[in-house]
Design a protein around this motif. Structure first.
Motif, mmCIF file in Angstrom:
data_model
loop_
_atom_site.group_PDB
_atom_site.id
_atom_site.type_symbol
_atom_site.label_atom_id
_atom_site.label_comp_id
_atom_site.label_asym_id
_atom_site.label_seq_id
_atom_site.Cartn_x
_atom_site.Cartn_y
_atom_site.Cartn_z
ATOM 1 N N MET A 1 -76.666 22.711 55.892
ATOM 2 C CA MET A 1 -77.473 23.111 57.025
ATOM 3 C C MET A 1 -76.836 22.546 58.304
ATOM 4 S SD MET A 1 -81.453 22.278 57.630
ATOM 5 C CE MET A 1 -82.222 22.670 59.149
ATOM 6 N N GLU A 2 -76.752 23.376 59.330
ATOM 7 C CA GLU A 2 -76.218 22.905 60.608
ATOM 8 C C GLU A 2 -77.304 22.202 61.404
ATOM 9 O OE1 GLU A 2 -76.385 26.370 63.835
ATOM 10 O OE2 GLU A 2 -75.231 26.936 62.053
ATOM 11 N N HIS A 3 -76.895 21.319 62.299
ATOM 12 C CA HIS A 3 -77.844 20.627 63.175
ATOM 13 C C HIS A 3 -78.306 21.568 64.274
ATOM 14 C CE1 HIS A 3 -76.490 16.248 62.317
ATOM 15 N NE2 HIS A 3 -76.519 16.962 61.220
ATOM 16 N N ARG A 4 -79.535 21.415 64.706
ATOM 17 C CA ARG A 4 -80.035 22.118 65.883
ATOM 18 C C ARG A 4 -81.216 21.341 66.429
ATOM 19 N NH1 ARG A 4 -82.808 27.427 63.188
ATOM 20 N NH2 ARG A 4 -84.268 26.257 61.958
ATOM 21 N N ALA A 5 -81.478 21.529 67.678
ATOM 22 C CA ALA A 5 -82.615 20.894 68.330
ATOM 23 C C ALA A 5 -83.620 21.971 68.700
ATOM 24 C CB ALA A 5 -82.164 20.160 69.590
ATOM 25 N N VAL A 6 -84.892 21.645 68.579
ATOM 26 C CA VAL A 6 -85.955 22.582 68.917
ATOM 27 C C VAL A 6 -86.929 21.882 69.857
ATOM 28 C CG1 VAL A 6 -87.865 23.974 68.018
ATOM 29 C CG2 VAL A 6 -85.751 23.760 66.687
ATOM 30 N N ALA A 7 -87.236 22.537 70.965
ATOM 31 C CA ALA A 7 -88.196 21.983 71.914
ATOM 32 C C ALA A 7 -89.611 22.194 71.394
ATOM 33 C CB ALA A 7 -88.044 22.659 73.273
ATOM 34 N N ILE A 8 -90.441 21.155 71.517
ATOM 35 C CA ILE A 8 -91.870 21.253 71.232
ATOM 36 C C ILE A 8 -92.563 21.223 72.594
ATOM 37 C CG2 ILE A 8 -93.875 20.212 70.129
ATOM 38 C CD1 ILE A 8 -91.895 18.938 68.122
ATOM 39 N N ILE A 9 -93.157 22.344 72.959
ATOM 40 C CA ILE A 9 -93.700 22.526 74.299
ATOM 41 C C ILE A 9 -95.222 22.427 74.261
ATOM 42 C CG2 ILE A 9 -93.908 24.160 76.210
ATOM 43 C CD1 ILE A 9 -91.188 25.306 75.278
ATOM 44 N N PRO A 10 -95.795 21.461 74.986
ATOM 45 C CA PRO A 10 -97.250 21.363 75.044
ATOM 46 C C PRO A 10 -97.828 22.438 75.949
ATOM 47 C CG PRO A 10 -96.262 19.634 76.369
ATOM 48 C CD PRO A 10 -95.135 20.377 75.712
ATOM 49 N N SER A 11 -99.016 22.905 75.583
ATOM 50 C CA SER A 11 -99.689 23.940 76.371
ATOM 51 C C SER A 11 -101.189 23.816 76.184
ATOM 52 C CB SER A 11 -99.230 25.322 75.900
ATOM 53 O OG SER A 11 -99.995 26.335 76.511
ATOM 54 N N SER A 12 -101.933 23.960 77.266
ATOM 55 C CA SER A 12 -103.394 23.967 77.156
ATOM 56 C C SER A 12 -103.924 25.371 76.895
ATOM 57 C CB SER A 12 -104.039 23.375 78.409
ATOM 58 O OG SER A 12 -103.705 24.155 79.537
ATOM 59 N N ASN A 13 -103.029 26.377 76.937
ATOM 60 C CA ASN A 13 -103.422 27.765 76.657
ATOM 61 C C ASN A 13 -102.300 28.418 75.849
ATOM 62 O OD1 ASN A 13 -103.918 30.543 76.697
ATOM 63 N ND2 ASN A 13 -104.931 30.440 78.686
ATOM 64 N N LEU A 14 -102.398 28.290 74.535
ATOM 65 C CA LEU A 14 -101.339 28.814 73.668
ATOM 66 C C LEU A 14 -101.183 30.320 73.782
ATOM 67 C CD1 LEU A 14 -101.695 26.675 70.422
ATOM 68 C CD2 LEU A 14 -100.011 26.472 72.242
ATOM 69 N N ASP A 15 -102.271 31.051 73.979
ATOM 70 C CA ASP A 15 -102.169 32.506 74.104
ATOM 71 C C ASP A 15 -101.358 32.891 75.338
ATOM 72 O OD1 ASP A 15 -103.640 32.894 71.776
ATOM 73 O OD2 ASP A 15 -105.534 33.100 72.862
ATOM 74 N N ALA A 16 -101.596 32.234 76.464
ATOM 75 C CA ALA A 16 -100.836 32.522 77.684
ATOM 76 C C ALA A 16 -99.376 32.132 77.509
ATOM 77 C CB ALA A 16 -101.443 31.783 78.878
ATOM 78 N N SER A 17 -99.115 30.987 76.880
ATOM 79 C CA SER A 17 -97.734 30.560 76.651
ATOM 80 C C SER A 17 -97.022 31.519 75.712
ATOM 81 C CB SER A 17 -97.698 29.142 76.086
ATOM 82 O OG SER A 17 -98.153 28.221 77.049
#
Length: 116
Positions: free
Chosen positions: A1-17
């Protein structure tokens, strides 16, 4: 498996995001209600996590995300009215062709590619 980074983005409105990132060609591949995993099928991956009241003031969100893409102009067309800088996308002094938008939580999202 290759390395990769994934952003975890906080949101107070997941539907809008989610709707915002769909415009950038992401699709939801897993939905746990309070946590959604998105990808574009070409290498982009994002996780959206519910964070009540985040951020307190949208203009105070200090975070950013850079998405490298070949089709910068097509992506710009998908969010044209949200582009922050007049005349973008365009070449930057640091050697990229890019544009920037803000997601619904005020996260700065730059999309670009290196200039060859």
């Amino acid at each position: 498996m290759e390395h990769r980074a994934v952003a975890i983005i906080p949101s107070s409105n997941l539907d809008a995001s989610e709707a915002f990132y769909r415009r950038l060609k992401f699709t939801v591949v897993s939905d746990y209600g309070y946590y959604r995993i998105l990808e574009d099928g070409r290498g982009w991956h994002l996780h959206l996590t519910y964070a009540e009241g985040w951020p307190k003031n949208i203009e105070d969100n200090p975070f950013g995300l850079y998405l490298y893409a070949e089709d910068v102009d097509a992506l710009a067309d998908a969010v044209r009215e949200l582009i922050i800088e007049d005349g973008a996308p365009h070449a930057k002094p640091w050697g990229t062709y890019e544009f920037a938008v803000s997601d619904p939580s005020g996260l700065l999202v730059r999309i670009g590619r290196p200039i060859e």
